[in-house]
Design a protein around this motif. Structure first.
Motif, PDB file in Angstrom:
ATOM      1  N   ARG A 528     -26.217 -46.058 -19.713  1.00 28.42           N
ATOM      2  CA  ARG A 528     -25.125 -47.744 -19.847  1.00 28.42           C
ATOM      3  C   ARG A 528     -24.234 -47.466 -20.129  1.00 28.42           C
ATOM      4  O   ARG A 528     -23.154 -47.678 -20.171  1.00 28.42           O
ATOM      5  CB  ARG A 528     -26.211 -48.614 -20.913  1.00 28.42           C
ATOM      6  CG  ARG A 528     -26.039 -49.528 -20.854  1.00 28.42           C
ATOM      7  CD  ARG A 528     -27.487 -50.020 -21.871  1.00 28.42           C
ATOM      8  NE  ARG A 528     -26.888 -49.536 -23.090  1.00 28.42           N
ATOM      9  CZ  ARG A 528     -25.508 -50.379 -24.388  1.00 28.42           C
ATOM     10  NH1 ARG A 528     -25.120 -50.969 -23.476  1.00 28.42           N
ATOM     11  NH2 ARG A 528     -26.031 -49.411 -25.492  1.00 28.42           N
ATOM     12  N   LEU A 529     -24.203 -45.935 -21.725  1.00 25.77           N
ATOM     13  CA  LEU A 529     -23.009 -46.055 -22.340  1.00 25.77           C
ATOM     14  C   LEU A 529     -21.948 -45.680 -21.640  1.00 25.77           C
ATOM     15  O   LEU A 529     -20.733 -45.801 -22.055  1.00 25.77           O
ATOM     16  CB  LEU A 529     -23.133 -45.063 -24.206  1.00 25.77           C
ATOM     17  CG  LEU A 529     -24.208 -45.432 -24.835  1.00 25.77           C
ATOM     18  CD1 LEU A 529     -24.356 -44.470 -25.917  1.00 25.77           C
ATOM     19  CD2 LEU A 529     -23.736 -47.267 -25.380  1.00 25.77           C
ATOM     20  N   VAL A 530     -21.695 -44.383 -20.563  1.00 26.01           N
ATOM     21  CA  VAL A 530     -21.071 -43.909 -20.160  1.00 26.01           C
ATOM     22  C   VAL A 530     -20.112 -45.065 -18.923  1.00 26.01           C
ATOM     23  O   VAL A 530     -19.341 -45.297 -18.279  1.00 26.01           O
ATOM     24  CB  VAL A 530     -21.344 -42.974 -19.160  1.00 26.01           C
ATOM     25  CG1 VAL A 530     -20.692 -42.853 -18.128  1.00 26.01           C
ATOM     26  CG2 VAL A 530     -22.115 -41.883 -20.501  1.00 26.01           C
ATOM     27  N   ALA A 531     -20.415 -45.852 -18.572  1.00 21.17           N
ATOM     28  CA  ALA A 531     -20.217 -46.798 -17.775  1.00 21.17           C
ATOM     29  C   ALA A 531     -19.739 -47.992 -18.432  1.00 21.17           C
ATOM     30  O   ALA A 531     -18.381 -48.785 -17.794  1.00 21.17           O
ATOM     31  CB  ALA A 531     -22.321 -47.622 -16.874  1.00 21.17           C
ATOM     32  N   LEU A 532     -20.140 -48.127 -19.407  1.00 19.89           N
ATOM     33  CA  LEU A 532     -19.707 -48.992 -20.129  1.00 19.89           C
ATOM     34  C   LEU A 532     -18.103 -48.590 -21.009  1.00 19.89           C
ATOM     35  O   LEU A 532     -16.865 -48.447 -21.047  1.00 19.89           O
ATOM     36  CB  LEU A 532     -20.336 -49.364 -21.543  1.00 19.89           C
ATOM     37  CG  LEU A 532     -19.636 -50.485 -23.079  1.00 19.89           C
ATOM     38  CD1 LEU A 532     -19.633 -51.389 -21.960  1.00 19.89           C
ATOM     39  CD2 LEU A 532     -19.913 -50.365 -24.260  1.00 19.89           C
ATOM     40  N   THR A 533     -17.809 -46.840 -20.682  1.00 20.08           N
ATOM     41  CA  THR A 533     -16.911 -46.165 -21.332  1.00 20.08           C
ATOM     42  C   THR A 533     -16.065 -46.252 -20.036  1.00 20.08           C
ATOM     43  O   THR A 533     -15.166 -46.416 -20.084  1.00 20.08           O
ATOM     44  CB  THR A 533     -17.569 -44.706 -21.530  1.00 20.08           C
ATOM     45  OG1 THR A 533     -18.292 -45.016 -23.068  1.00 20.08           O
ATOM     46  CG2 THR A 533     -16.120 -44.678 -21.914  1.00 20.08           C
ATOM     47  N   ARG A 534     -16.475 -46.184 -18.971  1.00 12.55           N
ATOM     48  CA  ARG A 534     -16.018 -46.266 -17.585  1.00 12.55           C
ATOM     49  C   ARG A 534     -15.106 -47.456 -17.660  1.00 12.55           C
ATOM     50  O   ARG A 534     -14.272 -47.528 -16.998  1.00 12.55           O
ATOM     51  CB  ARG A 534     -16.753 -45.701 -17.301  1.00 12.55           C
ATOM     52  CG  ARG A 534     -15.825 -45.069 -15.183  1.00 12.55           C
ATOM     53  CD  ARG A 534     -17.093 -45.542 -14.059  1.00 12.55           C
ATOM     54  NE  ARG A 534     -17.505 -43.978 -14.607  1.00 12.55           N
ATOM     55  CZ  ARG A 534     -18.856 -44.041 -14.491  1.00 12.55           C
ATOM     56  NH1 ARG A 534     -19.445 -44.773 -14.526  1.00 12.55           N
ATOM     57  NH2 ARG A 534     -19.402 -42.231 -14.812  1.00 12.55           N
ATOM     58  N   TRP A 535     -15.670 -48.344 -17.456  1.00 11.07           N
ATOM     59  CA  TRP A 535     -15.399 -49.956 -17.609  1.00 11.07           C
ATOM     60  C   TRP A 535     -14.474 -50.303 -18.312  1.00 11.07           C
ATOM     61  O   TRP A 535     -13.048 -50.905 -17.867  1.00 11.07           O
ATOM     62  CB  TRP A 535     -16.653 -51.298 -17.422  1.00 11.07           C
ATOM     63  CG  TRP A 535     -16.407 -52.466 -17.521  1.00 11.07           C
ATOM     64  CD1 TRP A 535     -16.317 -52.465 -15.895  1.00 11.07           C
ATOM     65  CD2 TRP A 535     -15.711 -52.966 -18.443  1.00 11.07           C
ATOM     66  NE1 TRP A 535     -15.237 -54.427 -16.575  1.00 11.07           N
ATOM     67  CE2 TRP A 535     -15.802 -54.906 -17.603  1.00 11.07           C
ATOM     68  CE3 TRP A 535     -16.009 -53.158 -19.684  1.00 11.07           C
ATOM     69  CZ2 TRP A 535     -14.882 -56.102 -18.267  1.00 11.07           C
ATOM     70  CZ3 TRP A 535     -15.381 -53.973 -20.442  1.00 11.07           C
ATOM     71  CH2 TRP A 535     -15.188 -55.643 -19.943  1.00 11.07           C
ATOM     72  N   LEU A 539     -10.695 -51.105 -17.096  1.00 13.30           N
ATOM     73  CA  LEU A 539     -10.092 -52.606 -17.541  1.00 13.30           C
ATOM     74  C   LEU A 539      -8.922 -52.010 -18.840  1.00 13.30           C
ATOM     75  O   LEU A 539      -7.713 -52.455 -18.411  1.00 13.30           O
ATOM     76  CB  LEU A 539     -10.690 -52.994 -18.744  1.00 13.30           C
ATOM     77  CG  LEU A 539     -10.305 -54.666 -19.642  1.00 13.30           C
ATOM     78  CD1 LEU A 539     -10.486 -55.292 -18.457  1.00 13.30           C
ATOM     79  CD2 LEU A 539     -11.378 -54.931 -20.253  1.00 13.30           C
ATOM     80  N   LEU A 540      -8.333 -50.996 -19.923  1.00 15.45           N
ATOM     81  CA  LEU A 540      -7.399 -50.471 -20.423  1.00 15.45           C
ATOM     82  C   LEU A 540      -5.883 -50.022 -19.074  1.00 15.45           C
ATOM     83  O   LEU A 540      -5.261 -50.002 -19.899  1.00 15.45           O
ATOM     84  CB  LEU A 540      -7.907 -48.760 -20.693  1.00 15.45           C
ATOM     85  CG  LEU A 540      -8.858 -49.344 -22.839  1.00 15.45           C
ATOM     86  CD1 LEU A 540      -9.046 -48.916 -23.373  1.00 15.45           C
ATOM     87  CD2 LEU A 540      -7.804 -50.849 -23.277  1.00 15.45           C
ATOM     88  N   THR A 541      -6.462 -49.386 -18.128  1.00 19.22           N
ATOM     89  CA  THR A 541      -5.489 -48.846 -17.378  1.00 19.22           C
ATOM     90  C   THR A 541      -4.936 -49.784 -16.411  1.00 19.22           C
ATOM     91  O   THR A 541      -3.847 -49.771 -16.706  1.00 19.22           O
ATOM     92  CB  THR A 541      -6.419 -47.609 -16.901  1.00 19.22           C
ATOM     93  OG1 THR A 541      -7.275 -46.642 -17.164  1.00 19.22           O
ATOM     94  CG2 THR A 541      -5.308 -47.472 -15.361  1.00 19.22           C
ATOM     95  N   SER A 542      -5.589 -50.460 -15.640  1.00 20.28           N
ATOM     96  CA  SER A 542      -5.415 -52.187 -14.732  1.00 20.28           C
ATOM     97  C   SER A 542      -3.882 -52.680 -16.335  1.00 20.28           C
ATOM     98  O   SER A 542      -3.488 -53.219 -15.788  1.00 20.28           O
ATOM     99  CB  SER A 542      -6.698 -52.584 -14.823  1.00 20.28           C
ATOM    100  OG  SER A 542      -6.894 -53.438 -15.819  1.00 20.28           O
ATOM    101  N   ARG A 543      -5.018 -53.191 -17.026  1.00 20.61           N
ATOM    102  CA  ARG A 543      -3.938 -53.793 -18.356  1.00 20.61           C
ATOM    103  C   ARG A 543      -2.286 -52.762 -18.496  1.00 20.61           C
ATOM    104  O   ARG A 543      -1.892 -53.424 -18.350  1.00 20.61           O
ATOM    105  CB  ARG A 543      -4.901 -54.225 -19.589  1.00 20.61           C
ATOM    106  CG  ARG A 543      -5.589 -54.809 -18.974  1.00 20.61           C
ATOM    107  CD  ARG A 543      -5.729 -56.026 -19.259  1.00 20.61           C
ATOM    108  NE  ARG A 543      -6.558 -56.743 -19.378  1.00 20.61           N
ATOM    109  CZ  ARG A 543      -7.271 -57.199 -20.050  1.00 20.61           C
ATOM    110  NH1 ARG A 543      -7.076 -57.313 -21.563  1.00 20.61           N
ATOM    111  NH2 ARG A 543      -8.388 -58.265 -19.433  1.00 20.61           N
TER     112      ARG A 543
END
Length: 599
Positions: A528-535, A539-543
């Motif tokens: 779950r934490l890995v998925a949250l980190t990936r998301w 998000l940071l990459t898109s911003r």
């Protein structure tokens, strides 16, 4: 001391792990031995057992010479060398082989075998006398949960390897009864020994266990006896959970690590009176620790009106009720165990069953009843005292709509707020539910404190995390009093309790099943934490990409001809606007003195 030959000169059988006042075995032996009776202790026993039999004439039959020297001052007579050294014409009122028959026979003398030793001890029982014999279970709980198989023993004491294929010795209760009948004895009562036959902290009537699947008393005793049995050692599965499951399946007596069988020899009118079945205990349970305040051994007797507590005389029972109450959160009061044992099922078991079945209706009903019962016991200020202040889900039985404290001997020194008492009981259940890996109907992201708040809502109370934190502090103080911890130990315990996470294995001995479940929960949390980190990273990459595009567009626009012309047109307007503002401020400043003069 009598040395007929065959003694073992460099070997000791005395148990290294000893219980306060000899434990339940010593209490049972003191009950069945009549005053002034002649007793034969066959095999190694805790020296405290001899102290409990001070009212009788005790002869010890041992194979170890060092053990005989250690017990010589406590016994009237000591025979060393095995059963062949007993005179043929000697009989006894009671023969006790609480360690079984294997350690009775010396490896240095003539070997009689299991049946031969039984025949010799049975012959030593006088008409009307009794034999108390222990038999280990080859498929008992201790072997089912052990990480090392029983047949891999290579230590010095593994002279006899007992298994179900060995036809020279009984392997269950029925076979033991047949051997006793063949030896001329009449079996009567039998007790299941938990969690280990050698150092049993609980002796439970086997017949009552077979038909007592819903007994909250047996449920609590088995769980308490088996929890943490192996210390920090790793086992295959949780012995406490397996013992309770066996109880509810009606097989707790069959899975007992050992049995204590009482048999008598039929005698004439001059034979001593043996204890009647109604005088024999339904349960004997070791509590407390040596040298600590407490009771030592709890006794439960069966009477016309049902089970009742029986106060064991001597030992810890003679201690004052609360010698350390001035500085401890809880204490033992032996005098509280003087009435009937409340019937019903253990609240913790009912809650676990409802949680496993996702039965929120039953959970809400049970928790509402628990919270309402606590509220009814509170004073005008909403505070609880005595045994009710320590009434957690593992010490409360439910019968219909009636709630009652199972063991009222543990009492709070002061009073506790009702919400704290409720939060403590719910926190203990929540911690066991999450760390034990039980399935439940709530989100997996809840921590122990969060689940406690949810359970409080089901009970009709709005608990907050501050109340839960206060309950955890109370739990640390109460547990410190139970285990005799000092101030540093209590502080460390409080830190450990606050740090309990759903991904942790349960407290006590670790089983491979529980460790695997804890690993699965940790892997799920890590996923779950890995998925949250990936998301978050996406998000940071898109911003960052959007920001770069905006910067590029701004740079492109700032270098164009239209941008420059626009700036040339806008700049004079900006300067004119600034000049107008400055002139306006100067005009206001010039008018200010005239307005003051007019006033």
């Amino acid at each position: 001391m009598t040395l007929p030959g065959g003694e073992m000169l460099a070997w000791s059988d005395l148990p290294r792990e000893r219980l306060a006042d000899g434990g339940p075995l010593a209490t049972l032996a003191a009950r069945i031995v009549p005053p002034g009776g002649r007793v034969l202790l066959a095999g190694p026993h805790d020296p405290a057992l001899l102290d409990r039999l001070a009212h009788a004439e005790v002869t010890c039959l041992l194979r170890s010479h060092p053990d005989a020297v250690a017990l010589a001052e406590r016994a009237a007579r000591v025979v060393v060398g095995g059963p062949t050294g007993l005179p043929d014409d000697e009989t006894y009122d009671v023969v006790i082989a609480g360690a079984g028959l294997d350690p009775v026979e010396s490896v240095e003398g003539t070997r009689l075998g299991w049946d031969g030793v039984l025949a010799r001890l049975a012959a030593a029982v006088r008409p009307g006398g009794t034999l108390l014999l222990r038999l280990d279970n080859p498929i008992g709980l201790h072997r089912l949960v052990a990480a090392t198989p029983w047949y891999a023993g290579r230590d010095d004491s593994a002279w006899v390897i007992g298994g179900v294929l060995d036809q020279t010795r009984p392997a269950n209760r029925d076979q033991l009864r047949e051997r006793l009948i063949g030896a001329g004895l009449r079996p009567s009562a039998c007790w299941a020994a938990y969690p280990d036959g050698g150092t049993a902290t609980a002796l439970l009537d086997a017949d009552q266990l077979d038909r007592g699947a819903g007994s909250g008393l047996f449920d609590a005793v088995l769980h308490g006896a088996c929890a943490g049995t192996f210390g920090t050692a790793t086992v295959l599965q949780d012995p406490a959970r397996l013992a309770v499951d066996a109880l509810h399946a009606g097989r707790a007596a069959d899975l007992a690590p050992g049995w204590l069988m009482l048999a008598s020899r039929p005698g004439g009118p001059d034979a001593p009176v043996t204890p009647a079945d109604g005088d024999l205990p339904v349960a004997l349970v070791q509590t407390g620790r040596p040298g600590r305040q407490g009771i030592g051994v709890l006794e439960v007797l069966d009477g016309p009106s049902g089970w009742r507590w029986g106060l064991v005389a001597g030992g810890d029972a003679a201690a004052p009720a609360a010698p350390l109450a001035a500085r401890e959160a809880a204490y033992r009061d032996p005098e509280a165990l003087s009435g009937p044992v409340p019937s019903g099922r253990l609240l913790r078991t009912l809650l676990l069953d409802a949680a496993l079945r996702r039965d929120l209706t039953t959970l809400r009903t049970l928790l509402h009843g628990y919270a309402g019962w606590l509220a009814d016991q509170a004073d005008s200020d909403g505070r609880l005292a005595g045994a009710v202040a320590l009434a957690s889900t593992d010490n409360v039985v439910v019968s219909g709509e009636r709630y009652a404290v199972l063991d009222p001997s543990w009492r709070a020194t002061g009073t506790l707020p009702g919400d704290v008492v409720l939060a403590r009981g719910l926190w203990r259940f929540a911690a066991g539910l999450l760390t034990g890996g039980y399935a439940h109907p709530w989100p997996s992201t809840l921590d122990v404190a969060g689940l406690t708040v949810v359970l409080g809502g089901l009970a009709g109370h709005e608990l907050d995390r501050a109340t839960v934190a206060e309950a955890v502090r109370a739990e640390a103080a109460i547990t410190a009093a139970l285990h005799g911890l000092d101030a540093d130990g209590q502080a460390n315990l409080a830190s450990e309790l606050r740090a309990v996470e759903p991904t942790d294995p349960p407290v006590g001995s670790h089983s491979y099943q529980q460790l695997r479940e804890a690993w699965l929960r940790q892997r799920e949390e890590i996923s779950r934490l890995v998925a949250l980190t990936r998301w978050t990273d996406e998000l940071l990459t898109s911003r960052e990409r959007a920001l770069r595009r905006a910067e590029a567009k701004i740079g492109l626009l700032s270098g164009s001809i239209s941008y420059r012309v626009g700036r040339l047109a806008i700049t004079p307007a900006r300067l004119a606007k600034r000049g107008a503002r400055a002139a306006k401020r100067r005009a206001r400043a010039a008018l200010a003195p005239r307005q003051e003069e007019q006033r």
